[in-house]
Design an enzyme around this catalytic site. Structure first.
Site, mmCIF file in Angstrom:
data_model
loop_
_atom_site.group_PDB
_atom_site.id
_atom_site.type_symbol
_atom_site.label_atom_id
_atom_site.label_comp_id
_atom_site.label_asym_id
_atom_site.label_seq_id
_atom_site.Cartn_x
_atom_site.Cartn_y
_atom_site.Cartn_z
ATOM 1 N N ARG A 34 0.610 -1.160 -0.081
ATOM 2 C CA ARG A 34 -0.205 -0.073 -0.057
ATOM 3 C C ARG A 34 0.899 1.416 0.065
ATOM 4 O O ARG A 34 0.594 2.266 -0.755
ATOM 5 C CB ARG A 34 -0.909 0.274 1.199
ATOM 6 N N SER B 107 1.271 9.357 -5.584
ATOM 7 C CA SER B 107 1.937 10.892 -5.155
ATOM 8 C C SER B 107 2.792 11.285 -6.380
ATOM 9 O O SER B 107 2.848 12.501 -6.879
ATOM 10 C CB SER B 107 2.481 10.768 -3.861
ATOM 11 N N ALA C 181 1.398 17.846 -12.021
ATOM 12 C CA ALA C 181 1.166 19.403 -11.517
ATOM 13 C C ALA C 181 2.224 19.823 -12.010
ATOM 14 O O ALA C 181 2.209 21.080 -12.790
ATOM 15 C CB ALA C 181 1.413 19.313 -9.875
ATOM 16 N N GLU D 21 0.904 22.719 -14.678
ATOM 17 C CA GLU D 21 0.501 23.991 -13.804
ATOM 18 C C GLU D 21 1.680 24.776 -13.792
ATOM 19 O O GLU D 21 2.794 24.485 -13.309
ATOM 20 C CB GLU D 21 0.272 23.493 -12.567
ATOM 21 N N GLU E 146 6.619 27.933 -8.348
ATOM 22 C CA GLU E 146 6.840 27.593 -6.868
ATOM 23 C C GLU E 146 7.755 26.547 -6.520
ATOM 24 O O GLU E 146 8.456 26.740 -5.520
ATOM 25 C CB GLU E 146 5.360 27.349 -6.184
ATOM 26 N N GLU F 242 -1.049 24.847 -3.471
ATOM 27 C CA GLU F 242 -1.033 25.100 -4.873
ATOM 28 C C GLU F 242 -1.567 23.709 -5.440
ATOM 29 O O GLU F 242 -2.309 23.684 -6.267
ATOM 30 C CB GLU F 242 0.161 25.363 -5.508
ATOM 31 N N LYS G 161 -13.172 27.740 -7.357
ATOM 32 C CA LYS G 161 -11.805 28.397 -8.023
ATOM 33 C C LYS G 161 -11.256 29.692 -7.319
ATOM 34 O O LYS G 161 -10.093 29.574 -7.067
ATOM 35 C CB LYS G 161 -11.808 28.317 -9.420
#
Length: 120
Positions: free
Chosen positions: A11, A19, A26, A30, A36, A71, A96
């Site tokens: 698991r 992850s 991302a 993004e 960042e 974020e 949003k």
């Protein structure tokens, strides 16, 4: 009820993989997240230079990591809203905007921490 086979180490390995997929998505999708991450890359060595104690270093680095966390949550909210709400709706806009506000507030928090450590 069937017993889950996704337990223990398996698991944890699966969760880590998911992850990493999220971080990769991302970073690829993004622009704000990439910016960042660049701040984090610059901030980590700067934190070790500016922080006088381990607590200060942790606060400096942790404050930037929190910006990344918020974020990611904001991006997740936007993805869900975009997925389920193609039409314009006031609640979609509010969701949003609230996610964006969370990023703003945690960024202000990081700025306050950095200023406090540098100035005092």
């Amino acid at each position: 009820m069937a017993k889950s086979t996704n337990i223990g180490l398996k698991r944890l390995i699966n969760a880590f993989g998911f992850s990493m997929q999220g971080l990769k998505a991302a970073y690829k999708g993004e622009e704000a997240f990439r910016q960042e991450v660049a701040v984090l890359v610059l901030a980590v060595p700067l934190a070790f230079w500016l922080g006088d104690t381990a607590i200060e270093v942790a606060l400096l680095i942790g404050s930037i990591i929190l910006v990344l966390v918020v974020e990611l949550l904001n991006s997740a909210i936007e993805a869900v809203v975009d997925r389920f709400g193609g039409e314009l709706h006031v609640l979609s806009g509010q969701a949003k905007d609230m996610g964006s506000s969370a990023v703003l507030l945690i960024s202000i928090n990081a700025l306050i921490i950095w200023c406090a450590v540098i100035l005092f």
